[in-house]
Design a protein around this motif. Structure first.
Motif, short mmCIF file in Angstrom:
data_model
loop_
_atom_site.label_atom_id
_atom_site.label_comp_id
_atom_site.label_asym_id
_atom_site.label_seq_id
_atom_site.Cartn_x
_atom_site.Cartn_y
_atom_site.Cartn_z
N SER A 9 8.36 11.36 -2.17
CA SER A 9 8.76 10.19 -1.37
C SER A 9 7.83 10.04 -0.18
O SER A 9 6.64 9.81 -0.37
CB SER A 9 10.22 10.34 -0.94
N SER A 51 4.48 7.03 -6.71
CA SER A 51 4.30 5.69 -6.13
C SER A 51 5.23 5.46 -4.95
O SER A 51 5.04 4.53 -4.18
CB SER A 51 4.56 4.62 -7.20
N ALA A 52 6.22 6.32 -4.78
CA ALA A 52 7.08 6.22 -3.61
C ALA A 52 6.38 6.72 -2.36
O ALA A 52 6.72 6.34 -1.24
CB ALA A 52 8.37 7.01 -3.83
N ALA A 55 0.97 3.99 -2.47
CA ALA A 55 1.29 2.63 -2.94
C ALA A 55 0.34 2.09 -3.99
O ALA A 55 -0.05 0.95 -3.94
CB ALA A 55 1.34 1.67 -1.75
N SER A 57 0.93 1.37 -7.13
CA SER A 57 1.58 0.31 -7.91
C SER A 57 1.80 -0.94 -7.08
O SER A 57 2.05 -2.02 -7.61
CB SER A 57 2.91 0.80 -8.47
N ASP A 58 1.71 -0.82 -5.74
CA ASP A 58 1.92 -1.96 -4.85
C ASP A 58 0.62 -2.67 -4.50
O ASP A 58 0.63 -3.67 -3.79
CB ASP A 58 2.59 -1.51 -3.55
N GLU A 63 -2.17 -10.60 -3.61
CA GLU A 63 -1.37 -10.52 -2.39
C GLU A 63 -2.01 -11.37 -1.29
O GLU A 63 -2.97 -10.96 -0.66
CB GLU A 63 -1.25 -9.06 -1.94
N ARG A 71 -0.71 -6.17 7.49
CA ARG A 71 -0.92 -5.04 6.60
C ARG A 71 -2.38 -4.61 6.64
O ARG A 71 -2.69 -3.43 6.56
CB ARG A 71 -0.51 -5.38 5.16
N ASP A 82 1.44 3.40 6.56
CA ASP A 82 1.30 2.60 5.35
C ASP A 82 0.96 3.49 4.16
O ASP A 82 0.16 4.41 4.27
CB ASP A 82 0.22 1.53 5.53
N LYS A 83 1.56 3.19 3.02
CA LYS A 83 1.42 4.04 1.85
C LYS A 83 0.02 4.01 1.25
O LYS A 83 -0.29 4.82 0.39
CB LYS A 83 2.46 3.67 0.79
N GLU A 84 -0.83 3.09 1.65
CA GLU A 84 -2.19 3.07 1.13
C GLU A 84 -3.13 3.99 1.91
O GLU A 84 -4.27 4.18 1.52
CB GLU A 84 -2.73 1.64 1.12
N TYR A 169 -6.63 4.10 0.06
CA TYR A 169 -6.67 3.92 -1.38
C TYR A 169 -7.90 3.13 -1.84
O TYR A 169 -8.51 3.44 -2.86
CB TYR A 169 -5.38 3.26 -1.87
#
Length: 200
Positions: A9, A51-52, A55, A57-58, A63, A71, A82-84, A169
């Protein structure tokens, strides 16, 4: 790698984590021109991360929104969670008096490194990255805001809390694309990766 727990997570991007380990493995392999290893780490390790926590998959090529402007800053400049973002060096002037002095090279009142007109001309007028990355004061000195905290009143402000992002990423995607291009026979896949970033 074996000493880092699998993250399912949330992950602290201000600390070493498994995503950082994989990014470093790809980076070192690329410098050694071991492109097969770069591809292997991306396809078998990076893509297996939760992916939690990260990101992948996001990452949407289509976008386009007002939210993407914010972002953009969080992923590229401001060092939020941020997940990236894979890894960033943490700074916090008010809490523990650590300051990102990199900003003094680019955006202080006596900056040593200036943004050239040639660099600024590379951006089209409606490119949100220019407004999000550079700023000009009354003397039309272009500041690189990557190291300049949002909300500072002027370039005379001498400190910045902006964290220094080491890997994100998109960096990893570009390393993967470079490797695909170098191994031969996978050039079309490399172009598809780069175009996904460009389209976004």
């Amino acid at each position: 790698e074996k000493h880092f727990p699998t993250v399912y997570s949330a992950v602290n991007r201000k600390r070493a984590n498994l995503g950082l380990v994989f990014a470093l493995m790809m980076d070192v392999a690329a410098w050694r021109h071991d492109y097969a290893s770069v591809i292997s780490v991306y396809e078998n390790k990076v893509k297996s991360l939760s992916s939690a926590a990260f990101a992948f998959s996001d990452f949407k090529a289509d976008e386009v929104s007002e939210q993407w402007v914010d972002r953009w800053r969080s992923i590229v400049q401001e060092g939020t969670e941020d997940k990236e973002v894979f890894m960033m060096v943490h700074y916090d002037k008010l809490t523990d008096d650590t300051t990102n002095y990199t900003r003094t090279y680019f955006c202080s009142s006596g900056e040593m490194l200036k943004v050239s007109d040639e660099t600024l001309s590379l951006f089209e007028p409606d490119d949100i990255r220019r407004a999000g990355t550079f700023a000009e004061d009354a003397k039309t000195i272009a500041k690189l805001e990557k190291f300049w905290a949002r909300g500072n009143a002027s370039i005379s402000d001498y400190y910045s809390d902006n964290d220094l992002i080491m890997y994100r990423y998109t960096d990893i995607m570009l390393l993967y694309a470079e490797a695909l291009n170098e191994v031969g026979g996978r050039e079309s896949e490399a172009v598809a990766v780069v175009n996904k970033i460009r389209q976004r």
